[in-house]
Design a protein around this motif. Structure first.
Motif, PDB file in Angstrom:
ATOM      1  N   MET A 119       1.016  -1.092  -0.001  1.00  0.00           N
ATOM      2  CA  MET A 119      -0.129  -0.006   0.063  1.00  0.00           C
ATOM      3  C   MET A 119       0.958   1.365  -0.011  1.00  0.00           C
ATOM      4  O   MET A 119       0.647   2.146  -0.817  1.00  0.00           O
ATOM      5  CB  MET A 119      -1.004  -0.100   1.218  1.00  0.00           C
ATOM      6  CG  MET A 119      -1.802   0.977   1.190  1.00  0.00           C
ATOM      7  SD  MET A 119      -2.931   1.172   2.910  1.00  0.00           S
ATOM      8  CE  MET A 119      -3.895  -0.295   2.627  1.00  0.00           C
ATOM      9  N   PHE A 120       1.736   1.334   0.860  1.00  0.00           N
ATOM     10  CA  PHE A 120       2.797   2.474   0.881  1.00  0.00           C
ATOM     11  C   PHE A 120       3.515   2.743  -0.114  1.00  0.00           C
ATOM     12  O   PHE A 120       4.037   3.779  -0.569  1.00  0.00           O
ATOM     13  CB  PHE A 120       3.668   2.261   2.132  1.00  0.00           C
ATOM     14  CG  PHE A 120       4.315   3.548   2.764  1.00  0.00           C
ATOM     15  CD1 PHE A 120       3.245   4.521   3.272  1.00  0.00           C
ATOM     16  CD2 PHE A 120       5.618   3.538   2.702  1.00  0.00           C
ATOM     17  CE1 PHE A 120       4.103   5.559   3.871  1.00  0.00           C
ATOM     18  CE2 PHE A 120       6.133   4.936   3.039  1.00  0.00           C
ATOM     19  CZ  PHE A 120       5.260   5.844   3.541  1.00  0.00           C
ATOM     20  N   GLU A 121       3.642   1.415  -1.064  1.00  0.00           N
ATOM     21  CA  GLU A 121       4.724   1.578  -2.171  1.00  0.00           C
ATOM     22  C   GLU A 121       4.151   2.482  -3.288  1.00  0.00           C
ATOM     23  O   GLU A 121       4.802   3.256  -4.078  1.00  0.00           O
ATOM     24  CB  GLU A 121       4.648   0.233  -2.667  1.00  0.00           C
ATOM     25  CG  GLU A 121       5.385  -0.814  -1.974  1.00  0.00           C
ATOM     26  CD  GLU A 121       4.526  -1.407  -0.816  1.00  0.00           C
ATOM     27  OE1 GLU A 121       3.416  -1.316  -1.504  1.00  0.00           O
ATOM     28  OE2 GLU A 121       4.972  -1.742   0.118  1.00  0.00           O
ATOM     29  N   VAL A 122       2.808   2.668  -3.313  1.00  0.00           N
ATOM     30  CA  VAL A 122       1.937   3.230  -4.261  1.00  0.00           C
ATOM     31  C   VAL A 122       2.532   4.747  -3.995  1.00  0.00           C
ATOM     32  O   VAL A 122       2.625   5.639  -4.814  1.00  0.00           O
ATOM     33  CB  VAL A 122       0.579   3.071  -4.278  1.00  0.00           C
ATOM     34  CG1 VAL A 122      -0.093   4.044  -5.466  1.00  0.00           C
ATOM     35  CG2 VAL A 122       0.163   1.453  -4.653  1.00  0.00           C
ATOM     36  N   LEU A 123       2.334   5.213  -2.741  1.00  0.00           N
ATOM     37  CA  LEU A 123       2.606   6.450  -2.385  1.00  0.00           C
ATOM     38  C   LEU A 123       3.911   6.955  -2.727  1.00  0.00           C
ATOM     39  O   LEU A 123       4.245   8.134  -3.077  1.00  0.00           O
ATOM     40  CB  LEU A 123       2.275   6.738  -0.801  1.00  0.00           C
ATOM     41  CG  LEU A 123       2.514   8.131  -0.272  1.00  0.00           C
ATOM     42  CD1 LEU A 123       2.018   9.417  -0.865  1.00  0.00           C
ATOM     43  CD2 LEU A 123       2.300   8.118   1.404  1.00  0.00           C
ATOM     44  N   ILE A 124       4.938   5.999  -2.142  1.00  0.00           N
ATOM     45  CA  ILE A 124       6.259   6.527  -2.500  1.00  0.00           C
ATOM     46  C   ILE A 124       6.562   6.514  -3.935  1.00  0.00           C
ATOM     47  O   ILE A 124       7.283   7.619  -4.411  1.00  0.00           O
ATOM     48  CB  ILE A 124       7.344   5.393  -1.927  1.00  0.00           C
ATOM     49  CG1 ILE A 124       7.043   5.313  -0.238  1.00  0.00           C
ATOM     50  CG2 ILE A 124       8.482   5.722  -2.242  1.00  0.00           C
ATOM     51  CD1 ILE A 124       7.436   6.726   0.196  1.00  0.00           C
ATOM     52  N   ALA A 125       6.044   5.747  -4.795  1.00  0.00           N
ATOM     53  CA  ALA A 125       6.308   5.808  -6.217  1.00  0.00           C
ATOM     54  C   ALA A 125       5.612   7.150  -6.718  1.00  0.00           C
ATOM     55  O   ALA A 125       6.355   7.939  -7.757  1.00  0.00           O
ATOM     56  CB  ALA A 125       5.498   4.696  -6.975  1.00  0.00           C
ATOM     57  N   SER A 171      -4.523   4.485  -2.284  1.00  0.00           N
ATOM     58  CA  SER A 171      -3.385   3.182  -2.884  1.00  0.00           C
ATOM     59  C   SER A 171      -4.169   2.325  -3.653  1.00  0.00           C
ATOM     60  O   SER A 171      -3.690   1.800  -4.655  1.00  0.00           O
ATOM     61  CB  SER A 171      -3.065   2.328  -1.536  1.00  0.00           C
ATOM     62  OG  SER A 171      -2.365   3.420  -0.677  1.00  0.00           O
ATOM     63  N   LYS A 172      -5.481   2.143  -3.323  1.00  0.00           N
ATOM     64  CA  LYS A 172      -6.383   1.227  -4.156  1.00  0.00           C
ATOM     65  C   LYS A 172      -7.827   1.779  -4.200  1.00  0.00           C
ATOM     66  O   LYS A 172      -8.215   1.897  -3.207  1.00  0.00           O
ATOM     67  CB  LYS A 172      -5.985  -0.261  -3.837  1.00  0.00           C
ATOM     68  CG  LYS A 172      -6.608  -1.321  -4.601  1.00  0.00           C
ATOM     69  CD  LYS A 172      -6.512  -2.667  -3.859  1.00  0.00           C
ATOM     70  CE  LYS A 172      -7.464  -3.417  -4.738  1.00  0.00           C
ATOM     71  NZ  LYS A 172      -7.523  -4.913  -4.200  1.00  0.00           N
ATOM     72  N   GLY A 173      -8.464   1.323  -5.387  1.00  0.00           N
ATOM     73  CA  GLY A 173      -9.727   1.922  -5.107  1.00  0.00           C
ATOM     74  C   GLY A 173     -10.064   3.139  -6.130  1.00  0.00           C
ATOM     75  O   GLY A 173      -9.365   3.823  -6.662  1.00  0.00           O
ATOM     76  N   LEU A 174     -11.394   3.627  -5.810  1.00  0.00           N
ATOM     77  CA  LEU A 174     -12.028   5.055  -6.217  1.00  0.00           C
ATOM     78  C   LEU A 174     -12.678   5.612  -5.344  1.00  0.00           C
ATOM     79  O   LEU A 174     -13.748   4.868  -4.617  1.00  0.00           O
ATOM     80  CB  LEU A 174     -12.479   4.577  -7.626  1.00  0.00           C
ATOM     81  CG  LEU A 174     -13.277   5.645  -8.486  1.00  0.00           C
ATOM     82  CD1 LEU A 174     -12.478   6.829  -8.864  1.00  0.00           C
ATOM     83  CD2 LEU A 174     -14.202   4.872  -9.559  1.00  0.00           C
TER      84      LEU A 174
END
Length: 193
Positions: free
Chosen positions: A1-7, A52-55
């Motif tokens: 989950m945190f990887e999406v923010l870091i990217a 991180s995921k969803g809408l």
């Protein structure tokens, strides 16, 4: 989950491994079911939320109970009632999950502390806020100066993922159109293909 923010952050600014590790301490995770509220009008927006995921959708309701969608937030987007978050006043917006959603939340106090302890985050958010202002200006021009078909086409061109994932009634609300108009435009565009 945190990887999406870091990217997402690294796509805008340089972030060291030390800063990356420090960032995690400022966020908490949250999951929402479809149609679950993240924020309700009248409450104070306590967190800035990263998808991180969803809408999610942000909206207000008029005196007749009609929803007027302000924005959508997909993976990699931030969402809040920003006035409520910054000023800790009652929110005028509602935020709900359109799909099952995973979020990273940061409180106002942690946001302020993060900005002081990791100065590059100040630059990151400045870039986001500048882009947001440009987008809101463009959306105002489109909403007041474009035909229904042009509005839909612009959304489809700029955010094809929204067109793919959203039902036509939500797209209609966002564009300020009747659901029947969106259905007619979709049909017309599909016949052109």
């Amino acid at each position: 989950m945190f990887e999406v923010l870091i990217a997402h952050i690294k796509n805008k600014v340089d972030l060291s491994e030390v800063q990356e590790a420090r960032l995690a301490s400022f966020f908490i995770s949250k999951k929402l079911r479809k149609k679950q509220y993240l924020l309700q009008e009248g409450d104070v927006c306590r967190h800035l939320s990263f998808v991180s995921k969803g809408l999610l959708k942000s909206f207000f309701s008029d005196e007749k109970g009609n929803e007027h969608i302000n924005m959508f937030a997909l993976e990699g987007w931030w969402i809040s009632d920003f006035n409520s978050f910054i000023n800790q006043e009652q929110a005028v917006l509602n935020i709900t999950a359109v799909e099952e959603t995973e979020l990273l939340l940061i409180s106002r106090d942690d946001y302020d502390t993060m900005m002081l302890q990791i100065p590059v985050m100040d630059r990151y958010f400045r870039i986001l806020y500048q882009n947001s202002l440009v987008t809101k200006d463009y959306r105002l021009i489109v909403s007041s100066g474009y035909t229904a078909e042009e509005k839909y086409s612009q959304l489809a061109q700029n955010n094809p993922e929204l067109i793919r994932r959203l039902p036509h009634n939500l797209i209609a609300s966002y564009l300020g159109l009747a659901p029947e108009t969106v259905s007619r435009i979709r049909k017309k565009l599909s016949l052109k293909k």
